[in-house]
Each structure stands twice: as C-alpha cells, then as structure tokens.
Design a protein around this motif. Structure first.
Motif, PDB file in Angstrom:
ATOM      1  N   ALA A 252       0.774  -1.361   0.091  1.00 27.20           N
ATOM      2  CA  ALA A 252      -0.031   0.105  -0.151  1.00 27.20           C
ATOM      3  C   ALA A 252       1.062   1.190  -0.082  1.00 27.20           C
ATOM      4  O   ALA A 252       1.793   1.112   0.878  1.00 27.20           O
ATOM      5  N   ALA A 253       0.684   1.917  -0.859  1.00 31.38           N
ATOM      6  CA  ALA A 253       1.608   3.231  -1.139  1.00 31.38           C
ATOM      7  C   ALA A 253       0.973   4.539  -1.343  1.00 31.38           C
ATOM      8  O   ALA A 253      -0.277   4.547  -1.809  1.00 31.38           O
ATOM      9  N   TYR A 254       1.449   5.565  -1.064  1.00 34.58           N
ATOM     10  CA  TYR A 254       1.065   6.872  -1.451  1.00 34.58           C
ATOM     11  C   TYR A 254       1.586   7.460  -2.709  1.00 34.58           C
ATOM     12  O   TYR A 254       2.860   7.369  -2.774  1.00 34.58           O
ATOM     13  N   VAL A 268       0.309  -0.869  -4.970  1.00 37.75           N
ATOM     14  CA  VAL A 268       1.234  -1.012  -5.755  1.00 37.75           C
ATOM     15  C   VAL A 268       1.457  -2.529  -6.127  1.00 37.75           C
ATOM     16  O   VAL A 268       1.927  -3.169  -5.176  1.00 37.75           O
ATOM     17  N   LEU A 269       0.928  -3.237  -7.255  1.00 39.12           N
ATOM     18  CA  LEU A 269       1.278  -4.465  -7.790  1.00 39.12           C
ATOM     19  C   LEU A 269       2.277  -4.447  -9.060  1.00 39.12           C
ATOM     20  O   LEU A 269       2.654  -3.636  -9.173  1.00 39.12           O
ATOM     21  N   GLY A 270       2.120  -5.536  -9.486  1.00 39.80           N
ATOM     22  CA  GLY A 270       2.990  -6.023 -10.616  1.00 39.80           C
ATOM     23  C   GLY A 270       4.454  -6.181 -10.557  1.00 39.80           C
ATOM     24  O   GLY A 270       5.159  -6.080 -11.411  1.00 39.80           O
ATOM     25  N   CYS A 271       4.955  -6.207  -8.978  1.00 38.82           N
ATOM     26  CA  CYS A 271       6.428  -6.400  -8.972  1.00 38.82           C
ATOM     27  C   CYS A 271       6.402  -7.062  -7.575  1.00 38.82           C
ATOM     28  O   CYS A 271       5.388  -7.226  -6.955  1.00 38.82           O
ATOM     29  N   GLU A 272       7.638  -7.525  -6.978  1.00 40.02           N
ATOM     30  CA  GLU A 272       7.893  -7.954  -5.816  1.00 40.02           C
ATOM     31  C   GLU A 272       7.696  -6.930  -4.847  1.00 40.02           C
ATOM     32  O   GLU A 272       8.278  -5.972  -4.951  1.00 40.02           O
ATOM     33  N   PRO A 273       7.098  -7.260  -3.623  1.00 40.65           N
ATOM     34  CA  PRO A 273       6.719  -5.893  -2.587  1.00 40.65           C
ATOM     35  C   PRO A 273       8.426  -5.516  -2.421  1.00 40.65           C
ATOM     36  O   PRO A 273       8.321  -4.207  -2.091  1.00 40.65           O
ATOM     37  N   SER A 274       9.282  -6.366  -2.375  1.00 37.83           N
ATOM     38  CA  SER A 274      10.751  -5.929  -2.081  1.00 37.83           C
ATOM     39  C   SER A 274      11.316  -5.010  -2.987  1.00 37.83           C
ATOM     40  O   SER A 274      12.112  -4.330  -2.774  1.00 37.83           O
ATOM     41  N   GLU A 275      10.548  -4.968  -4.352  1.00 34.56           N
ATOM     42  CA  GLU A 275      11.294  -4.162  -5.380  1.00 34.56           C
ATOM     43  C   GLU A 275      10.731  -2.653  -5.373  1.00 34.56           C
ATOM     44  O   GLU A 275      11.042  -1.717  -6.003  1.00 34.56           O
ATOM     45  N   VAL A 276       9.534  -2.583  -4.574  1.00 37.20           N
ATOM     46  CA  VAL A 276       8.997  -1.204  -4.487  1.00 37.20           C
ATOM     47  C   VAL A 276       9.935  -0.212  -3.748  1.00 37.20           C
ATOM     48  O   VAL A 276      10.684  -0.544  -2.624  1.00 37.20           O
ATOM     49  N   ARG A 277       9.969   1.065  -3.787  1.00 38.72           N
ATOM     50  CA  ARG A 277      10.871   1.800  -3.400  1.00 38.72           C
ATOM     51  C   ARG A 277      10.291   3.320  -3.453  1.00 38.72           C
ATOM     52  O   ARG A 277       9.550   3.636  -4.419  1.00 38.72           O
ATOM     53  N   MET A 278      10.883   4.285  -2.804  1.00 37.48           N
ATOM     54  CA  MET A 278      10.584   5.602  -2.847  1.00 37.48           C
ATOM     55  C   MET A 278      11.199   6.263  -3.931  1.00 37.48           C
ATOM     56  O   MET A 278      12.021   5.834  -4.404  1.00 37.48           O
ATOM     57  N   GLY A 279      10.433   7.104  -4.698  1.00 33.83           N
ATOM     58  CA  GLY A 279      10.528   7.620  -6.211  1.00 33.83           C
ATOM     59  C   GLY A 279      10.467   6.759  -7.388  1.00 33.83           C
ATOM     60  O   GLY A 279      10.645   6.936  -8.473  1.00 33.83           O
TER      61      GLY A 279
END
Length: 320
Positions: A252-254, A268-279
């Motif tokens: 869950a992201a802003y 935010v889906l479509g990738c591994e949660p560990s790949e999500v990052r700020m920016g």
C-alpha cells in the motif's frame, strides 16, 4: 476546466463485517452465566449490585470482584417504543426497548420487551426474561423480556469453557450524498479520467477538496491529471485480516500523480513487494471499462511500475 454540476451523486452504501473482540474476565463471567441461564452482576463499594457487571468501581475506580447472581425477573424503569424496526433488531414487528432493573440489582439492563403496542408497557411494569432455546454466551441468550411476575426457567444448556471472546456482526447502511466537487471527481472517474482541483495558491489537490484549505474558498478550477506518478512512501502488508481481498504480502503506497501536489493511498502491484521503493515511477492499471462505476478510485485496480528511472528525491521530498 471550470464549471458547475447541476446534480450531485448519491448512493446507498453498506458496511458489513464481523467484529471479533476479547471480553475479559468480568464480562466473560457475565456471558458465561447467560449461557448457563443465569444473570450475574457485581457488587460495588457502596453495596449496589451492577448489571451488567462493571470491571471497576464507578465510585473508587478499584477493581471489583464480588460477583452476585440476580433474578431474571425485574421492573421496567424507563422505555421507548420502536414503531418501525430496523434490520438486525430483535423483532420485525413493533416492540419496546427498556431499562429493566432486575430483582437483586440496582442498575438497569437495556433489552427488548415483546409487547404488542405502547399501551401494553409502562414504567413499573413487571417483566421476565424469555431465554433463547440455544445459548452461546452472548446477550442474545436472553431473546427478550415479556410481561410476567415469575421466572420462566431456561432450557438446559451444555457446559463449556468460560467465554473469552465474542463475534459481533456489524451491518451499517447509510446514504452518502457527494459534495459538488466530489461529484465532478466521481463523474470523471466513471469516464476514465483522474481529476484534481487547483487551489488559490496554485496547488492541485487529488482527489479534489471542496475548499481551499487555507482560505476556505471553493475549489472549482478542475485539472485533468495523468494516470502516472511517483511512490512517495509505502508499507508492505504482511498480516492477513478478515475480508482481505489480496493475499499478503502486498504494498500500500502513497502515489503522487504527475501534476498533483498531494499524494493519495492505493495499491502497488505488478512487482515483488521488496522491489517497491520511494521515487519509483508507476502507472494506473484500470479495470475493464465494463466494470467502471461511480465508486471512486476502485475503477483503478492498482498501480504498477513503469520501468522508467526513479524520480529524484528533491522532486517529492516535500510531499512525504
């Protein structure tokens, strides 16, 4: 884009879920007693017997421990007539709510009284508990109260472990009428557009607010926004909960849309949660057009990475 909307949107909404809670030793004792066909109170420091039992003394705030059995017959102290019962209430016909002071108690127990008309109930009336045939350790083990001077013995019930928790179904229905600015936003969503509103200082809010937060003036300068943006902050949801529509872990992201000045929360889906990052640059994934409604951002299923280079920190630092 500037303009007015002649009609606002309104919808009947329903919030339904099961609320699970622990009850503690005091209410647990009360509910365990109901399951056995007994009503249990507790004695306070002033000698009064409180029903339902309170965990702490209302006079001294000290913990109370002296449990007292009271009768299932009592006196109506005050009452209110229900002419049009709501879904989920004890009866689908008119009935009364009453505060009933049970024999041996000094406080009122709120419960339903099964009478045919308001002429059949009065303050000072004697009533008795009508016990449920099957009892599980909830307040519904007393089906209702009815006129009577003597106890109607409850049916036998199987003994069990003390009651430590209950599940309460919550079912709330209400009508929501959208504000004019919200209506503009919802109509745009139903057309596949993300619409913000510009305030007097030039900042674009998404979703639109009804008024400029600084001046209170209406915000009616609407701005079409791109369905791409930047992840500002986020969290990885690892804990499952009842009613969850996505299996953990997920993010869950802003998301700060391009052209907007305030981020909003989405998946935010479509990738591994560990790949999500700020920016991280993301884009909206819309549901099939046949599924679009006026239900707001649900028309966007989620956001997913665009594959573009991450945004510079300075471009979103003041939106965290």
């Amino acid at each position: 884009m500037t303009g007015t909307i002649p009609d606002v949107l309104a919808a009947e909404l329903r919030m339904k879920f099961d609320y699970t809670r622990s009850v503690g030793p005091t209410i647990g004792r009360f509910l365990t007693g109901l399951r056995a066909g007994r009503i249990v109170g507790i004695r306070g420091s002033d000698g009064r017997v409180l029903v339902p039992p309170a965990e702490f003394d209302p006079q001294t705030s000290e913990r109370l421990t002296e449990f007292v059995d009271v009768a299932d017959v009592g006196t109506v102290r005050t009452w209110s007539w229900v002419r049009d019962p709501l879904p989920g209430q004890p009866f689908d016909r008119p009935f009364a709510w009453a505060l009933i002071e049970l024999d041996g108690a000094d406080t009122g127990l709120l419960h339903a009284v099964d009478v045919a008309s308001p002429d059949d109930i009065h303050t000072g009336m004697r009533v008795r508990a009508r016990w449920a045939t099957e009892r599980t350790g909830t307040i519904h083990d007393i089906a209702c109260f009815e006129p009577g001077e003597t106890s109607a013995a409850p049916a036998e019930s199987e003994p069990g472990e003390p009651v430590t928790g209950i599940v309460t179904p919550i079912d709330l229905r209400y009508k929501h009428t959208a504000a004019p600015q919200e209506t503009v936003f919802l109509r745009a969503i139903a057309e596949g557009r993300l619409l913000g509103a510009r305030a007097a200082d030039g900042k674009v809010y998404f979703p639109p607010r009804g008024a400029d937060p600084r001046t209170g003036e209406p915000t009616e300068d609407y701005v079409d926004l791109a369905d791409t943006g930047i992840v500002t902050t986020y969290c990885i949801v690892n804990v499952p909960f009842q009613g969850q529509r996505i299996k953990p872990p997920y993010v869950a992201a802003y998301v700060l849309l391009d052209g907007a000045d305030i981020p909003f929360l989405h998946l935010v889906l479509g990738c591994e949660p560990s790949e999500v990052r700020m920016g991280m640059r993301v884009k909206a994934v819309w549901k099939p057009r046949s599924e679009w409604t006026y239900d707001g951002l649900d028309n966007v299923a989620h956001f997913e990475p665009t594959g573009e280079p991450d945004a510079d920190y300075d471009t979103y630092a003041h939106h965290l």
